[in-house]
Design a protein around this motif. Structure first.
Motif, short mmCIF file in Angstrom:
data_model
loop_
_atom_site.label_atom_id
_atom_site.label_comp_id
_atom_site.label_asym_id
_atom_site.label_seq_id
_atom_site.Cartn_x
_atom_site.Cartn_y
_atom_site.Cartn_z
N ASP A 163 0.85 -1.19 0.00
CA ASP A 163 0.00 0.00 0.00
C ASP A 163 0.89 1.24 0.00
O ASP A 163 2.13 1.14 -0.03
CB ASP A 163 -0.96 -0.02 1.19
CG ASP A 163 -0.22 -0.05 2.51
OD1 ASP A 163 1.01 0.05 2.51
OD2 ASP A 163 -0.89 -0.19 3.55
N GLY A 164 0.28 2.43 0.00
CA GLY A 164 1.04 3.68 -0.09
C GLY A 164 2.16 3.79 0.93
O GLY A 164 3.33 3.96 0.56
N PRO A 165 1.87 3.65 2.21
CA PRO A 165 2.93 3.76 3.21
C PRO A 165 3.98 2.66 3.06
O PRO A 165 5.17 2.91 3.27
CB PRO A 165 2.19 3.60 4.55
CG PRO A 165 0.78 3.94 4.25
CD PRO A 165 0.54 3.55 2.83
N PHE A 234 4.24 10.33 -12.74
CA PHE A 234 3.17 11.31 -12.70
C PHE A 234 3.69 12.73 -12.93
O PHE A 234 3.11 13.49 -13.71
CB PHE A 234 2.41 11.23 -11.36
CG PHE A 234 1.25 12.17 -11.31
CD1 PHE A 234 0.06 11.84 -11.91
CD2 PHE A 234 1.38 13.42 -10.70
CE1 PHE A 234 -1.02 12.73 -11.90
CE2 PHE A 234 0.31 14.31 -10.69
CZ PHE A 234 -0.89 13.96 -11.28
N ALA B 40 -5.14 1.18 5.27
CA ALA B 40 -3.79 0.70 4.96
C ALA B 40 -3.74 -0.81 5.11
O ALA B 40 -4.67 -1.41 5.66
CB ALA B 40 -2.78 1.35 5.90
N HIS B 198 -6.72 0.46 -0.50
CA HIS B 198 -6.03 1.55 0.19
C HIS B 198 -5.97 2.81 -0.67
O HIS B 198 -5.50 3.84 -0.23
CB HIS B 198 -4.63 1.13 0.63
CG HIS B 198 -3.72 0.81 -0.51
ND1 HIS B 198 -3.57 -0.46 -1.00
CD2 HIS B 198 -2.94 1.60 -1.28
CE1 HIS B 198 -2.72 -0.43 -2.01
NE2 HIS B 198 -2.33 0.79 -2.20
N ARG B 234 -3.13 10.73 5.13
CA ARG B 234 -1.76 10.29 5.35
C ARG B 234 -1.66 9.51 6.67
O ARG B 234 -1.05 8.44 6.73
CB ARG B 234 -0.84 11.51 5.37
CG ARG B 234 0.60 11.17 5.27
CD ARG B 234 1.49 12.37 5.25
NE ARG B 234 2.86 11.91 5.42
CZ ARG B 234 3.58 11.39 4.45
NH1 ARG B 234 3.07 11.31 3.23
NH2 ARG B 234 4.80 10.96 4.67
N GLY B 237 -3.01 6.14 6.37
CA GLY B 237 -2.31 5.27 5.42
C GLY B 237 -3.09 5.00 4.15
O GLY B 237 -2.89 3.99 3.50
N THR B 239 -4.18 6.22 0.22
CA THR B 239 -3.52 6.94 -0.86
C THR B 239 -4.53 7.81 -1.59
O THR B 239 -5.54 7.31 -2.07
CB THR B 239 -2.89 5.93 -1.84
OG1 THR B 239 -2.10 5.02 -1.08
CG2 THR B 239 -2.03 6.61 -2.87
N PRO B 242 -3.03 10.82 -7.28
CA PRO B 242 -1.75 11.54 -7.34
C PRO B 242 -1.91 13.04 -7.58
O PRO B 242 -1.18 13.84 -6.99
CB PRO B 242 -1.00 10.86 -8.50
CG PRO B 242 -1.95 9.91 -9.12
CD PRO B 242 -3.07 9.66 -8.17
N ALA B 243 -2.89 13.44 -8.41
CA ALA B 243 -3.07 14.87 -8.70
C ALA B 243 -3.47 15.62 -7.43
O ALA B 243 -3.01 16.74 -7.18
CB ALA B 243 -4.13 15.06 -9.78
#
Lengths: 276, 269
Positions: A163-165, A234, B40, B198, B234, B237, B239, B242-243
């Motif tokens: 995942d992201g983290p 990106f 997460a 996530h 954040r 956890g 996401t 991206p923009a």
């Protein structure tokens, strides 16, 4: 140390099927200290190429030579945590060094170093690796290849399933290990943002052929022509779209930091215009 | 009154393990709802998914599907007919030796003529682009093909509620796009769905979002609201697209940016 590939081809043959060329006359070399991204669509030959460089798969034709070898070349395969077999994390990480015939003190020191390097809390070193979370399992898998002290570490899709983290932690760990040791990376991934942050050279495979061997900045200029299906990082894609809309931005920053500078500059100018 | 799908103060603790379970989750779903559960790795979302379909039984509270309770073994059969789960790792669910036998396996357990079964299997193979692979072994497929097959398996059973656990994980961008489209199609067909992930970008079309952190539901609301909550996202956890993340880091607070086109027009009109 230098690994050199000259006209390396790999052909897969299966009974009852026509032979399939997985790699077609690939030539390039990797030198100690480099951090290289391997990009390519699914089925383009990335995993095969990593296996050839790791010595796990002999090329059908062509040569691969290593000059001045001062450490092993180690491949971390896709989803490496699926191969866990040892009773504890410590034993899992010790398996590689033990098979290099190192003495027990050196093995213990390497296990200690590797598990610290991947930021795994010490209370988890004595549990079964299967009891850990997905992100922690991936770090144990990374520690088990680091403990072999590779000169070249080849990583096949290291971010899959994170995942992201988890991905951010892996990125931070790999970046730090590179500044602390003389390790070189060759990383195959579908995640261009992860690669942009960690590497300074780009190899692009399409249909088993090496279509580009260049910098990120240069790759951003030719990606649409060479491999339109591949995503740009990106930030690079964003700069390209801004330039296409007429914004005065550099579309070829070599690093994410340089790309951020471009965006921040544009942002500041917009604010200034707004005030003016 | 029996609702379609209810989580009534559901908790789960793993026996003898410090692993996060889930803690006091409440939820009611109307038919046709698309719910996203964001969190997460290790937040408890996969545990919650298993509780929702009766694979795990709550250590406290109740999970009710059309009034049937997952705690009662004799009612599990009725639950399994109504709720289908697509696991994060497709290999975990394959049982048959070929793609078509795999899709047929679940359907064969329903009382149905073999011609009707054939029709369902063929239709799902077409929908999921698996017709050319009908005799291939499930475990020999590529990651993307396995994912498609795992979806086809569950789809063929036409459950009232489908649970998908990280359906886009481990896929290349092309297959991700394809599966997103298939799930979008199902959504327009009125399928009830809970999507565990996530990444917010995957579930911007959800009717409702529930955020899990350390086994607890810490937030619920509309997906668009989460775009304005970068700090919290954040900490949890999860996401952001991206923009949205880039706009946040550049200090752009308004307008709220959901995608790249919006970001381009904010930066350069």
């Amino acid at each position: 140390m230098e690994v050199k590939l000259a006209d390396v081809s790999v052909v897969y043959t299966r009974a009852g099927e026509p032979p399939r060329k997985a790699l077609n006359k690939i030539s390039f070399s990797l030198k100690t200290g480099e951090a290289v991204a391997l990009l390519g669509p699914i089925g383009s030959g990335k995993s095969t190429l990593l296996q050839v460089i790791a010595g796990l798969r002999p090329p059908t034709s062509g040569q691969i030579s290593v000059r001045g070898q001062d450490g092993p070349i180690v491949l971390s395969i896709q989803e490496p945590h699926r191969g866990f077999f040892a009773a504890t994390v410590r034993e899992e990480v010790a398996f590689g060094p033990e098979n290099l015939d190192l003495d027990p003190a050196e093995t213990a020191a390497r296990v200690e170093w590797a598990l610290t390097a991947v930021e795994l809390p010490r209370d988890k070193w004595t549990v079964s690796p299967l009891q850990l979370s997905g992100g922690e399992q991936r770090r144990v898998a990374l520690a088990s290849v680091l403990a072999m002290k590779p000169r070249f570490l080849l990583l096949d899709e290291p971010t899959i399933g994170l995942d992201g983290p988890g991905e951010e932690a892996l990125r931070r760990i790999l970046a730090r290990i590179r500044t602390e040791t003389a390790i070189s990376y060759l990383i195959a991934s579908h995640d261009p943002d992860f690669l942009y942050a960690l590497t300074n050279r780009v190899l692009v495979l399409v249909d088993g052929e090496l279509r580009a061997d260049t910098t990120w900045g240069d790759w951003a200029q030719q990606a649409a022509r060479v491999a339109p299906d591949l995503k740009l990082p990106f930030l690079l894609g964003l700069l390209h779209r801004l330039a296409a809309a007429g914004a005065p931005v550099n579309t070829a920053p070599a690093t994410p930091a340089a790309a951020w500078n471009e965006l921040s500059r544009l942002c500041r100018e917009r604010v200034k215009e707004g005030i003016g | 009154m029996a609702r379609f799908f209810v989580l009534d103060n559901v908790s789960y603790c793993y026996p003898g393990s410090a692993k996060t379970g889930v803690c006091q989750v409440n939820l009611e779903l109307e038919p046709g709802t698309f719910l996203a559960v964001l969190g997460a790795n290790g937040s408890g979302k996969s545990t919650l998914a298993r509780l929702c379909c009766g694979l795990l039984k709550p250590t406290a509270g109740r999970v009710l599907v059309d009034g049937y309770c997952t705690a009662n073994d004799e009612e599990l059969k009725d639950i399994y007919q109504r709720v289908g789960i697509v696991f994060q790792h497709p290999d975990n669910q394959f049982v048959a030796s070929t793609v078509e036998r795999e899709i047929a396996f679940g359907v064969e357990n329903r009382i149905m003529s073999s011609r009707a079964i054939r029709r369902i299997v063929d239709a799902e193979m077409v929908r999921f682009g698996l017709t050319a692979l009908r005799t291939a072994q499930p475990h020999s497929l590529s990651g993307g093909e396995k994912r498609l097959l795992s979806l086809a398996d569950i789809w063929a059973l036409k459950p009232k509620l489908i649970l998908v656990d990280e359906p886009l994980a481990m896929l290349d961008p092309g297959t991700r796009e394809r599966i997103t489209q298939l799930l979008r199609d199902l959504r327009t067909e009125g399928q009830s769905m809970i999507w565990f992930t996530h990444g917010l970008a995957e579930v911007m079309a959800a009717d409702q979002v529930l955020v899990m952190c350390k086994g607890r539901v810490v937030w619920r609301g509309q997906p668009a609201t989460l775009l304005t909550m970068a700090e919290e996202a954040r900490a949890w956890g999860i996401t952001l697209p991206p923009a949205t993340q880039v706009a946040y880091e550049l200090g752009i607070n308004s307008p709220v940016v959901a995608n790249e086109s919006e970001l381009v027009s904010v930066l350069w009109k």
